[in-house]
Design an enzyme around this catalytic site. Sequence first.
Site, PDB file in Angstrom:
ATOM      1  N   ASN A 129       0.806  -1.241   0.000  1.00  0.00           N
ATOM      2  CA  ASN A 129       0.000   0.000   0.000  1.00  0.00           C
ATOM      3  C   ASN A 129       0.830   1.278   0.000  1.00  0.00           C
ATOM      4  O   ASN A 129       0.454   2.268  -0.605  1.00  0.00           O
ATOM      5  CB  ASN A 129      -1.044  -0.007   1.114  1.00  0.00           C
ATOM      6  N   LYS A 152      11.410  -8.849   1.773  1.00  0.00           N
ATOM      7  CA  LYS A 152      10.432  -9.652   1.025  1.00  0.00           C
ATOM      8  C   LYS A 152       9.226  -8.725   0.862  1.00  0.00           C
ATOM      9  O   LYS A 152       8.488  -8.474   1.813  1.00  0.00           O
ATOM     10  CB  LYS A 152      10.039 -10.914   1.821  1.00  0.00           C
ATOM     11  N   SER A 155       3.912  -9.434  -3.297  1.00  0.00           N
ATOM     12  CA  SER A 155       4.153 -10.067  -4.609  1.00  0.00           C
ATOM     13  C   SER A 155       3.718  -9.218  -5.803  1.00  0.00           C
ATOM     14  O   SER A 155       4.141  -9.483  -6.920  1.00  0.00           O
ATOM     15  CB  SER A 155       3.420 -11.405  -4.673  1.00  0.00           C
ATOM     16  N   SER A 205      -1.187  -7.621   7.146  1.00  0.00           N
ATOM     17  CA  SER A 205      -2.464  -7.990   7.765  1.00  0.00           C
ATOM     18  C   SER A 205      -2.239  -8.798   9.051  1.00  0.00           C
ATOM     19  O   SER A 205      -1.148  -9.328   9.289  1.00  0.00           O
ATOM     20  CB  SER A 205      -3.258  -8.838   6.776  1.00  0.00           C
ATOM     21  N   GLU A 226       3.573  -4.424  12.497  1.00  0.00           N
ATOM     22  CA  GLU A 226       2.714  -3.256  12.225  1.00  0.00           C
ATOM     23  C   GLU A 226       1.547  -3.785  11.398  1.00  0.00           C
ATOM     24  O   GLU A 226       1.693  -4.021  10.207  1.00  0.00           O
ATOM     25  CB  GLU A 226       3.479  -2.195  11.415  1.00  0.00           C
ATOM     26  N   LEU A 227       0.408  -3.967  12.043  1.00  0.00           N
ATOM     27  CA  LEU A 227      -0.694  -4.668  11.362  1.00  0.00           C
ATOM     28  C   LEU A 227      -1.833  -3.711  11.015  1.00  0.00           C
ATOM     29  O   LEU A 227      -1.628  -2.517  10.916  1.00  0.00           O
ATOM     30  CB  LEU A 227      -1.143  -5.845  12.219  1.00  0.00           C
ATOM     31  N   CYS A 260      -3.334   1.786   6.669  1.00  0.00           N
ATOM     32  CA  CYS A 260      -3.594   1.209   7.997  1.00  0.00           C
ATOM     33  C   CYS A 260      -4.070   2.279   8.960  1.00  0.00           C
ATOM     34  O   CYS A 260      -4.893   2.022   9.825  1.00  0.00           O
ATOM     35  CB  CYS A 260      -2.327   0.548   8.530  1.00  0.00           C
TER      36      CYS A 260
END
Length: 455
Positions: A129, A152, A155, A205, A226-227, A260
């Site tokens: 995002n 990482k 994707s 998430s 950090e969700l 978020c």
Amino acid sequence: MQSINPFSGETIRNYPEYTSAEVEQIIVHVDRAFQQWKLTSFEERSVCMKNLQAKLLEKKAELASVMTSEMGKVLREAIGEIEKCALVCAFYAENAESFLKNERIKTEASESYITYQPIGTVLAVMPWNFPFWQVFRFLAPALMAGNTGVLKHASNVSGCALAIEQLVIDAGFPENVFRTLLIGSKEVKAVIENPFIKAVTLTGSTPAGKSVASVAGSMLKKSVLELGGSDPYLILEDANIETASRLCVTSRLLNAGQSCIGAKRFIVADQIYDQFKAEFVRLMAAANYGDPLEPQTTIGPLARIDLRDELHQQVAKSREMGATVLLGGFIPEGKAAFYTPTVLENVVPEMPAYHEELFGPVAVLYRFKTEEEAIRIANDTVFGLGAGIFTADIAKAKMLAEKGLEAGCVFVNDFVKSDPRLPFGGIKGSGYGRELSAVGIREFMNVKTVVVSIN
Ligand code: NAP
């Protein structure tokens, strides 16, 4: 791994995933780089970091367009994101040394102090995002602290991931202090388990966070998470309705609502509810969705068709269960991953729109009669990332911010923003640990105690 332009629907490029052997080899190289990098001075690191800041600014138009094409963010916001990355580089180039200087502690010994030492290679698992900002707010403090990193990335933004790796090289950092791994989420477990990886940070998430934290926990490796968030905004009776509605809508629509810390739930005093609602819906309706490259566009497409469809399911199910749709609530025709700005009310706890994060331009309005009721609704969520309060009564706002709202940060008469100078992170289902500021750079350090006795 595929990058698809969510506005045109066209495939930009297919990227072959790295094999396990390639990944292991890269990690060995990054660990070797760490053995040298940890010995460099803050001055040396700072020269590279300032070069990185300059490279970002020099190439901002090009970098922003990679972001816009891969995940649909409007170009204006993408350029702002690159500028913010430059800012975080400058911030840590200037402040890392003072944040990590030795701290003397008085004891009976001749000398005792804390020294902050780097721990090694940290894995960063990052979301699409804010494909540059999320990475840079990890990368800048990590490298200034003397750690090395492997990324990482999500994707769907491999172009961004490779562009970041190249920028670090172009800035003159030693080879392999920061590498991108083009791998899917299934490969993350093996990377965390790799003995050269010392810690992991994930932004993403809640399910991804749980999975990464459990692997890290089983290996006794530190994690920072950090969700998601479902940030509540309290609009008190004495709030300036014009300012509150304008800032709330701005926050809700930023990044097409895929943030978020986007304002997501608006909890409004009974006395001003109707007035606020009218203004809020008017401003949401005025938002212009369209080509993210066009300057007049307010919101671009969502990042992927499947994410847009998931959001619509949350809205449609809530509507079936009795929620009122005041605006939007439908998928526009065409191949772009657009979702219309949407406003819901009469949302109750059984509905997805009440408990789940709405990761797109969808707002929920609630009415409250007492402050206790407002706080109860605000805190009735698994998340605890940010929150806002609009009121003229600053003393009351500070009291509610400090003691009432369950969140990692509260902004009064403004919307929540990340700032390199301030700690950023959440509580409850929004994760743990902090990024940014002095607190963030110390997350991946060995806080080493040294005690010297002279006999
Ligand atoms: P996501 O699906 O969790 O993906 C985030 C990253 O985690 C991607 O790199 C993804 O890889 C990887 N991943 C997914 N499942 C995994 C697993 N089981 N094990 C290891 N890695 C895994 O999240 P997203 O949809 O990209 O991003 C949106 C979410 O991020 C929202 O909930 C949002 O609130 C949150 N977010 C939080 C913050 C914050 O600072 N608190 C900031 C921005 C976003 P693949 O792409 O390969 O699946």
